[in-house]
Design a protein around this motif. Structure first.
Motif, PDB file in Angstrom:
ATOM      1  N   UNK A 214     -32.712   8.218  20.256  1.00  0.00           N
ATOM      2  CA  UNK A 214     -33.862   7.492  20.806  1.00  0.00           C
ATOM      3  C   UNK A 214     -33.917   7.646  22.323  1.00  0.00           C
ATOM      4  N   UNK A 215     -32.779   7.454  22.978  1.00  0.00           N
ATOM      5  CA  UNK A 215     -32.735   7.514  24.436  1.00  0.00           C
ATOM      6  C   UNK A 215     -33.117   8.906  24.935  1.00  0.00           C
ATOM      7  N   UNK A 216     -32.630   9.950  24.260  1.00  0.00           N
ATOM      8  CA  UNK A 216     -32.939  11.323  24.676  1.00  0.00           C
ATOM      9  C   UNK A 216     -34.375  11.692  24.319  1.00  0.00           C
ATOM     10  N   UNK A 217     -34.764  11.369  23.102  1.00  0.00           N
ATOM     11  CA  UNK A 217     -36.047  11.840  22.599  1.00  0.00           C
ATOM     12  C   UNK A 217     -37.253  11.152  23.186  1.00  0.00           C
ATOM     13  N   UNK A 218     -37.132   9.892  23.576  1.00  0.00           N
ATOM     14  CA  UNK A 218     -38.302   9.139  24.038  1.00  0.00           C
ATOM     15  C   UNK A 218     -39.000   9.823  25.205  1.00  0.00           C
ATOM     16  N   UNK A 219     -38.326  10.047  26.337  1.00  0.00           N
ATOM     17  CA  UNK A 219     -39.034  10.705  27.447  1.00  0.00           C
ATOM     18  C   UNK A 219     -39.271  12.194  27.193  1.00  0.00           C
ATOM     19  N   UNK A 220     -38.316  12.864  26.516  1.00  0.00           N
ATOM     20  CA  UNK A 220     -38.415  14.313  26.328  1.00  0.00           C
ATOM     21  C   UNK A 220     -39.593  14.697  25.433  1.00  0.00           C
ATOM     22  N   UNK A 221     -39.670  14.109  24.243  1.00  0.00           N
ATOM     23  CA  UNK A 221     -40.741  14.456  23.314  1.00  0.00           C
ATOM     24  C   UNK A 221     -42.094  13.958  23.805  1.00  0.00           C
ATOM     25  N   UNK A 222     -42.101  12.824  24.498  1.00  0.00           N
ATOM     26  CA  UNK A 222     -43.366  12.328  25.052  1.00  0.00           C
ATOM     27  C   UNK A 222     -43.918  13.300  26.076  1.00  0.00           C
ATOM     28  N   UNK A 223     -43.049  13.811  26.952  1.00  0.00           N
ATOM     29  CA  UNK A 223     -43.496  14.762  27.973  1.00  0.00           C
ATOM     30  C   UNK A 223     -43.929  16.088  27.345  1.00  0.00           C
ATOM     31  N   UNK A 224     -43.152  16.575  26.366  1.00  0.00           N
ATOM     32  CA  UNK A 224     -43.488  17.842  25.727  1.00  0.00           C
ATOM     33  C   UNK A 224     -44.804  17.769  24.949  1.00  0.00           C
ATOM     34  N   UNK A 225     -45.096  16.595  24.408  1.00  0.00           N
ATOM     35  CA  UNK A 225     -46.304  16.448  23.602  1.00  0.00           C
ATOM     36  C   UNK A 225     -47.481  15.848  24.326  1.00  0.00           C
ATOM     37  N   UNK A 226     -47.431  15.827  25.646  1.00  0.00           N
ATOM     38  CA  UNK A 226     -48.468  15.129  26.412  1.00  0.00           C
ATOM     39  C   UNK A 226     -49.848  15.754  26.248  1.00  0.00           C
ATOM     40  N   UNK A 227     -49.930  17.043  25.914  1.00  0.00           N
ATOM     41  CA  UNK A 227     -51.223  17.716  25.776  1.00  0.00           C
ATOM     42  C   UNK A 227     -51.697  17.803  24.326  1.00  0.00           C
ATOM     43  N   UNK A 228     -50.891  17.310  23.402  1.00  0.00           N
ATOM     44  CA  UNK A 228     -51.246  17.389  21.979  1.00  0.00           C
ATOM     45  C   UNK A 228     -52.142  16.215  21.606  1.00  0.00           C
ATOM     46  N   UNK A 229     -53.229  16.433  20.861  1.00  0.00           N
ATOM     47  CA  UNK A 229     -54.059  15.306  20.400  1.00  0.00           C
ATOM     48  C   UNK A 229     -53.203  14.247  19.714  1.00  0.00           C
ATOM     49  N   UNK A 230     -53.557  12.989  19.910  1.00  0.00           N
ATOM     50  CA  UNK A 230     -52.685  11.879  19.531  1.00  0.00           C
ATOM     51  C   UNK A 230     -52.380  11.806  18.042  1.00  0.00           C
ATOM     52  N   UNK A 231     -53.369  12.010  17.184  1.00  0.00           N
ATOM     53  CA  UNK A 231     -53.085  11.947  15.744  1.00  0.00           C
ATOM     54  C   UNK A 231     -52.095  13.027  15.339  1.00  0.00           C
ATOM     55  N   UNK A 232     -52.303  14.242  15.828  1.00  0.00           N
ATOM     56  CA  UNK A 232     -51.384  15.327  15.497  1.00  0.00           C
ATOM     57  C   UNK A 232     -49.992  15.038  16.023  1.00  0.00           C
ATOM     58  N   UNK A 233     -49.918  14.467  17.214  1.00  0.00           N
ATOM     59  CA  UNK A 233     -48.617  14.146  17.797  1.00  0.00           C
ATOM     60  C   UNK A 233     -47.873  13.123  16.942  1.00  0.00           C
ATOM     61  N   UNK A 234     -48.580  12.099  16.494  1.00  0.00           N
ATOM     62  CA  UNK A 234     -47.943  11.082  15.645  1.00  0.00           C
ATOM     63  C   UNK A 234     -47.431  11.688  14.341  1.00  0.00           C
ATOM     64  N   UNK A 235     -48.211  12.566  13.737  1.00  0.00           N
ATOM     65  CA  UNK A 235     -47.804  13.205  12.480  1.00  0.00           C
ATOM     66  C   UNK A 235     -46.591  14.105  12.715  1.00  0.00           C
ATOM     67  N   UNK A 236     -46.600  14.858  13.811  1.00  0.00           N
ATOM     68  CA  UNK A 236     -45.460  15.728  14.116  1.00  0.00           C
ATOM     69  C   UNK A 236     -44.182  14.911  14.332  1.00  0.00           C
ATOM     70  N   UNK A 237     -44.305  13.795  15.020  1.00  0.00           N
ATOM     71  CA  UNK A 237     -43.138  12.942  15.247  1.00  0.00           C
ATOM     72  C   UNK A 237     -42.585  12.389  13.933  1.00  0.00           C
ATOM     73  N   UNK A 238     -43.478  11.986  13.030  1.00  0.00           N
ATOM     74  CA  UNK A 238     -43.018  11.499  11.730  1.00  0.00           C
ATOM     75  C   UNK A 238     -42.430  12.631  10.886  1.00  0.00           C
ATOM     76  N   UNK A 239     -42.886  13.862  11.111  1.00  0.00           N
ATOM     77  CA  UNK A 239     -42.296  14.998  10.405  1.00  0.00           C
ATOM     78  C   UNK A 239     -40.843  15.203  10.836  1.00  0.00           C
ATOM     79  N   UNK A 240     -40.582  15.072  12.148  1.00  0.00           N
ATOM     80  CA  UNK A 240     -39.208  15.168  12.648  1.00  0.00           C
ATOM     81  C   UNK A 240     -38.361  14.030  12.080  1.00  0.00           C
TER      82      UNK A 240
END
Length: 406
Positions: free
Chosen positions: A51-77
Motif C-alpha cells: 500500500x505504501x509503495x503503490x499509492x503514490x507510484x500507481x497514482x502518478x503512473x496512471x494520472x493520464x488514464x481515464x478514471x473508469x479504466x484506471x479503477x478497473x486496472x487497479x482492481x485487476x492488479x
C-alpha cells in the motif's frame, strides 16, 4: 446517491476483506507452509508495504488514464495478487502475492475518492466518499469473519480465491456503473509533488498517522485483551471483531453528513472522542458488557475521522487531489504499522495487557494537537472552496447531472 457509488463500495469490500483477513488466518498459513506464527505475521506487513509503495507510484503512473479504466486496472492488479496468494507454493511467493495485492489499495481509494466526489453535486462530496468507505467497514462485519471461517474449515487458499472472485465482480460493476470520466487536468509530476508537499497537506497526513495509530495500537491486541483481561473465550473473538466493524460502519455513516456540514469541527471532535474512549477502555476492559460497548465506540469514533481526513488533504492539495488522497492511504497504513509497534512496546515493557489503550489515547491526542495547529495556521489563509480535480473538457461546463435517489 448514484449507483456508481455501489461499484466503488463493492471494490472497497473486497479490499477491506483481504487486508484484514490474514490476521485471522495466520495459524493456518503458518502450519501449512511450515513456518512460525510470528514469521507469518510478515504477510500483514507485506500488504501494508504494498500500500505504501503503490499509492503514490500507481497514482502518478496512471494520472493520464481515464478514471473508469484506471479503477478497473487497479482492481485487476488486486485480483491478480489475491489469485497469486491462493496459488502460492511457498511462503516467499505468498509474501510476493500479498505485496502485489496491496499495491493498488491506496491508488484505488485515491482515485475512487475523487471519482465519488465528482459524481455528486456540491455539498454532498463527503457523503459520497463515505459511501465508498462503507464497503470497507462492512467488510469488517461480514467479509472478514466469513472469510476467516471459510479459511479455517476449507483452507486458507479458498479464502483468497473467493476474494479474487469479489475482485472480478467489482471489475464488472465498475465497468458497468461508473460513467466515462476523463483523467484530471495533468499539471506535471513536479507540480503535483509540490502540491503534496504543501504545509496543510503534510499536516493532514501527519494527523492521519498519529490519529489512526491510536486505533491500531489497541486493535492489534484487541483479541488478547478480550481473552486475557475481559475473560472472553477465544471463540468469542470473531463476535468482538464484528462489533468493532459495526462501530466502524456507524462512524462511516455519520462521517459524510457531518464532514459536509463542518469539516474541521468533525475532525477535532472525532479525534478528541477517540482519545477519551481509548483512555476509558483501560478501565472498561475489565467488565464484559462495558468492554463490548467501548469496542463499538472505538470503531465508531475512530472511523468518524477517516472522511474528514480524506477530504481535508483533497481540499488542500488543489493541484493533486488524487495523489493526496492516495498518499493518505499510505499514511493510514503507516499508522497501522506504527500503532501496532507502539502498543507492542508497552506490552514488552511489562505494563500489562491494557497498556496499549493508554498508548493509543496518547497517540490520538497527539493527532488532535497536530490537527488543531493545522487549523490555527490555516485560519488566516484565503478561504478555498472544496476543489475536486476536473478535466480540461469538464472545466468549461457544469458538472454532469447524475441520477440520485434522494
Amino acid at each position: 446517491m448514484p449507483l456508481a457509488l455501489l461499484a466503488l463500495a463493492v471494490a472497497a469490500f473486497g479490499i477491506g476483506t483481504t487486508e484484514f483477513v490474514m490476521m485471522g488466518l495466520l495459524p493456518q498459513v503458518a502450519e501449512d507452509l511450515g513456518t512460525s506464527v510470528p514469521t507469518a505475521g510478515y504477510l500483514v506487513s507485506a500488504y501494508a508495504l504494498g500500500v505504501v509503495i503503490g499509492a503514490p507510484l500507481l497514482t502518478a503512473l496512471g494520472s493520464r488514464i481515464p478514471r473508469r479504466r484506471m479503477l478497473v486496472l487497479l482492481m485487476a492488479v488486486f485480483t491478480a495478487g489475491n489469485l497469486a496468494s491462493a496459488l502460492a507454493p511457498s511462503f516467499g511467493t505468498l509474501i510476493a502475492g500479498r505485496l502485489l495485492a496491496g499495491l493498488p489499495h491506496g491508488a484505488f481509494f485515491g482515485v475512487g475518492a475523487v471519482v465519488a466526489a465528482r459524481l455528486v453535486r456540491e455539498g454532498r462530496q463527503a457523503r459520497a466518499v463515505a459511501t465508498m468507505f462503507l464497503g470497507l467497514t462492512i467488510a469488517n462485519i461480514v467479509g472478514v469473519p466469513a472469510a476467516t471461517l471459510l479459511g479455517q474449515h476449507f483452507g486458507w487458499r479458498v479464502t483468497f480465491l473467493i476474494v479474487a472472485g469479489i475482485g472480478l465482480v467489482a471489475m464488472a460493476a465498475l465497468t458497468r456503473l461508473i460513467p466515462p470520466l476523463p483523467a484530471e487536468e495533468h499539471t506535471g509530476l513536479a507540480r503535483e509533488l509540490r502540491a503534496l508537499a504543501g504545509r496543510q497537506v503534510l499536516l493532514g497526513l501527519l494527523t492521519t498517522v498519529f490519529g489512526f495509530a491510536g486505533i491500531f495500537a489497541v486493535y492489534s491486541y484487541l483479541a488478547s485483551m478480550m481473552t486475557e483481561v475481559t475473560g472472553f473465550a477465544e471463540g468469542s473473538v470473531p463476535l468482538v471483531l464484528a462489533l468493532f466493524g459495526i462501530g466502524m460502519t456507524l462512524g462511516a455513516l455519520a462521517a459524510g453528513p457531518l464532514t459536509d456540514r463542518a469539516l474541521r469541527p468533525t475532525l477535532y471532535g472525532s479525534l478528541a472522542a477517540l482519545a477519551l474512549v481509548l483512555a476509558a477502555f483501560h478501565l472498561t476492559a475489565r467488565s464484559p458488557v462495558a468492554a463490548l460497548v467501548t469496542v463499538v465506540l472505538i470503531g465508531a469514533v475512530g472511523f468518524l475521522t477517516t472522511t474528514p481526513l480524506q477530504m481535508l488533504v483533497m481540499d488542500k492539495a488543489q493541484q493533486a487531489p488524487t495523489l493526496a488522497a492516495a498518499s493518505n492511504q499510505s499514511a493510514f497504513n503507516l499508522a497501522n504499522a506504527g500503532g501496532a509497534w507502539a502498543g507492542g512496546l508497552a506490552l514488552s515493557a511489562g505494563w500489562g495487557w491494557t497498556s496499549p489503550t493508554l498508548v493509543g489515547a496518547g497517540l490520538a491526542a497527539l493527532g488532535l494537537a497536530v490537527a488543531v495547529v493545522a487549523g490555527r495556521l490555516d485560519r488566516d489563509a484565503p478561504d478555498a472552496s472544496r476543489i475536486v480535480a476536473r478535466s480540461h473538457e469538464e472545466a468549461d461546463r457544469p458538472a454532469p447531472a447524475t441520477s440520485e435517489a434522494a
